[in-house]
Design an enzyme around this catalytic site. Structure first.
Site, PDB file in Angstrom:
ATOM      1  N   MET A  30       0.733  -1.159   0.091  1.00 27.78           N
ATOM      2  CA  MET A  30       0.007   0.054   0.046  1.00 27.78           C
ATOM      3  C   MET A  30       0.872   1.261  -0.004  1.00 27.78           C
ATOM      4  O   MET A  30       0.143   2.262   0.562  1.00 27.78           O
ATOM      5  CB  MET A  30      -0.888  -0.021   1.220  1.00 27.78           C
ATOM      6  CG  MET A  30      -1.928  -1.053   1.047  1.00 27.78           C
ATOM      7  SD  MET A  30      -3.414  -0.854   2.032  1.00 27.78           S
ATOM      8  CE  MET A  30      -2.791  -0.519   3.465  1.00 27.78           C
ATOM      9  N   HIS A  34       9.082   1.134   3.485  1.00 25.69           N
ATOM     10  CA  HIS A  34      10.195   0.885   4.461  1.00 25.69           C
ATOM     11  C   HIS A  34      11.100  -0.134   4.141  1.00 25.69           C
ATOM     12  O   HIS A  34      10.802  -0.958   3.209  1.00 25.69           O
ATOM     13  CB  HIS A  34       9.631   1.329   5.867  1.00 25.69           C
ATOM     14  CG  HIS A  34       8.347   0.210   6.144  1.00 25.69           C
ATOM     15  ND1 HIS A  34       8.718  -1.184   6.269  1.00 25.69           N
ATOM     16  CD2 HIS A  34       7.297   0.265   6.579  1.00 25.69           C
ATOM     17  CE1 HIS A  34       7.787  -1.739   6.575  1.00 25.69           C
ATOM     18  NE2 HIS A  34       6.783  -0.987   6.662  1.00 25.69           N
ATOM     19  N   HIS A  37       9.299  -3.399   3.405  1.00 25.08           N
ATOM     20  CA  HIS A  37       9.021  -3.526   2.189  1.00 25.08           C
ATOM     21  C   HIS A  37      10.301  -3.926   1.212  1.00 25.08           C
ATOM     22  O   HIS A  37      10.148  -4.923   0.231  1.00 25.08           O
ATOM     23  CB  HIS A  37       8.251  -2.388   1.498  1.00 25.08           C
ATOM     24  CG  HIS A  37       6.895  -2.033   2.229  1.00 25.08           C
ATOM     25  ND1 HIS A  37       6.674  -1.014   3.091  1.00 25.08           N
ATOM     26  CD2 HIS A  37       5.744  -2.811   2.223  1.00 25.08           C
ATOM     27  CE1 HIS A  37       5.692  -0.923   3.670  1.00 25.08           C
ATOM     28  NE2 HIS A  37       4.706  -1.997   2.908  1.00 25.08           N
ATOM     29  N   GLY A 147       5.125  -9.895   4.047  1.00 30.47           N
ATOM     30  CA  GLY A 147       5.851  -9.950   5.180  1.00 30.47           C
ATOM     31  C   GLY A 147       5.078 -10.700   6.471  1.00 30.47           C
ATOM     32  O   GLY A 147       3.587 -10.834   6.478  1.00 30.47           O
ATOM     33  N   GLN A 153      -2.610 -11.957   7.848  1.00 28.57           N
ATOM     34  CA  GLN A 153      -2.763 -11.928   6.630  1.00 28.57           C
ATOM     35  C   GLN A 153      -1.946 -12.838   5.528  1.00 28.57           C
ATOM     36  O   GLN A 153      -2.678 -13.139   4.651  1.00 28.57           O
ATOM     37  CB  GLN A 153      -2.406 -10.490   6.258  1.00 28.57           C
ATOM     38  CG  GLN A 153      -2.125 -10.165   4.702  1.00 28.57           C
ATOM     39  CD  GLN A 153      -1.759  -8.736   4.684  1.00 28.57           C
ATOM     40  OE1 GLN A 153      -2.555  -7.902   4.418  1.00 28.57           O
ATOM     41  NE2 GLN A 153      -0.635  -8.472   4.164  1.00 28.57           N
TER      42      GLN A 153
HETATM   43  O1  PAF Z   1      -0.163  -5.730   3.432  1.00 27.07           O
HETATM   44  C1  PAF Z   1      -0.507  -4.857   2.725  1.00 27.07           C
HETATM   45  O2  PAF Z   1       0.292  -3.754   2.594  1.00 27.07           O
HETATM   46  C2  PAF Z   1      -1.706  -4.886   2.281  1.00 27.07           C
HETATM   47  O3  PAF Z   1      -2.702  -5.581   3.207  1.00 27.07           O
HETATM   48  C3  PAF Z   1      -1.862  -5.718   0.769  1.00 27.07           C
HETATM   49  C4  PAF Z   1      -1.532  -6.754   0.936  1.00 27.07           C
HETATM   50  C5  PAF Z   1      -0.905  -4.751   0.099  1.00 27.07           C
HETATM   51  C6  PAF Z   1      -3.160  -5.671   0.120  1.00 27.07           C
HETATM   52  O4  PAF Z   1      -3.683  -4.254   0.025  1.00 27.07           O
END
Ligand code: PAF
Length: 286
Positions: A30, A34, A37, A147, A153
């Site tokens: 999103m 940082h 990512h 991550g 998630q």
């Molecule tokens: O982890 C994230 O940044 C978000 O949840 C993702 C996986 C990009 C979905 O919008």
């Protein structure tokens, strides 16, 4: 580096590369990139011939009480970071491109989304799985990198990929931490100096719990109690949850005898922070 906003152009760009036999790695984000990512981008680069990063602040995973408008969107800096990391394509769709008028379909993963963050953020994981499913359709990559910081998630996305037979490998990457242990998060910028200091208690408590499990502590009540004390004694905060769960089913455990994941969500001021750590009772020195 190609920057693409349109779905057709993005899909074509990936297919052209795959037609040449190139392996494509996808890092969905999103934005507000940082080091966490960047570690995903590096993992993707190490495993793929071409890397695509998506930057899309997905509205459907925010509840009305969560401030979507305030979410940081430093696009220029994000693009510069992608360029510096050797990213080949950045996909930056608009909300209208991703959710055109008339959209009615969403993806819901059941039991795994009931607990942990699912309890405090109703609808959040439907937003995540829906957008990730859409991204997997738009970007038929060979592997996608997520991550472990957002552990629930990661497990939910893996389940969806398995259940819906997406031909993509989901790879979980370790949490990146500051030297004082704080897990990197785009939300850390909201913390004041004293809150930032207070936030280090979360990882300190988790690592202490990990040591206790390795020393033979099995009682989750005791482990959670100690984590709570360590976090609460550093200052005012609201603990959303502290749980020890099975690493795959995410079911809460009462005793730890094998592998488990200890997961924490805490609000410090208005900032909600999450963190987690794997613990392994099989290494316990009893
Ligand atoms: O982890 C994230 O940044 C978000 O949840 C993702 C996986 C990009 C979905 O919008």
């Amino acid at each position: 580096m190609q920057i693409i906003e349109e779905i057709k152009a993005c899909r074509k760009s990936i297919r052209d590369r795959q037609a040449k036999g190139l392996r494509v790695g996808l890092v969905p984000t999103m934005g507000a990139l940082h080091e966490g990512h960047l570690s995903l981008i590096r993992a993707a680069r190490a495993n793929s011939d071409r890397v695509i990063v998506t930057i899309f602040v997905n509205p459907t995973q925010f509840s009305p009480e969560e401030d979507l408008a305030a979410y940081p969107k430093p696009l220029e800096a994000d693009l510069a970071a992608c360029l510096a990391e050797g990213v080949d394509i950045v996909f930056t769709p608009t909300a209208d491109t991703m959710y055109p008028e008339g959209t009615q379909t969403s993806v819901h993963v059941t039991a795994l989304t009931d607990g942990l963050c699912g309890k405090d953020r109703p609808g959040h994981f439907d937003g995540v799985t829906t957008v990730v499913a859409k991204l997997f359709q738009i970007i038929p990559a060979d592997a996608a990198y997520f991550g472990e910081k957002d552990y629930q998630q990661l497990i939910v996305v893996k389940r969806m990929v398995n259940d819906l037979n997406f031909p993509i490998e989901v790879i979980g990457c370790p949490i990146v931490r500051e030297t004082d242990g704080l897990a990197l998060s785009s939300r850390n910028i909201y913390l004041s100096r004293s809150q930032r200091h207070q936030a280090t208690s979360i990882s300190r408590a988790l690592f202490s719990a990990q040591r206790n499990v390795e020393k033979g502590e099995t009682s989750v009540v005791k482990i959670i109690g100690e984590i709570r004390t360590t976090i609460e004694e550093t200052g005012p905060c609201a603990i959303d949850y502290i749980e020890a769960v099975h690493p795959e089913t995410l079911k809460p455990l009462e005793e730890i005898h094998g592998l488990a994941r200890i997961c924490v969500a805490v609000k410090i001021g208005k900032t909600r922070l999450i963190d987690n750590l794997a613990v392994d009772a099989t290494t316990a020195s009893r």
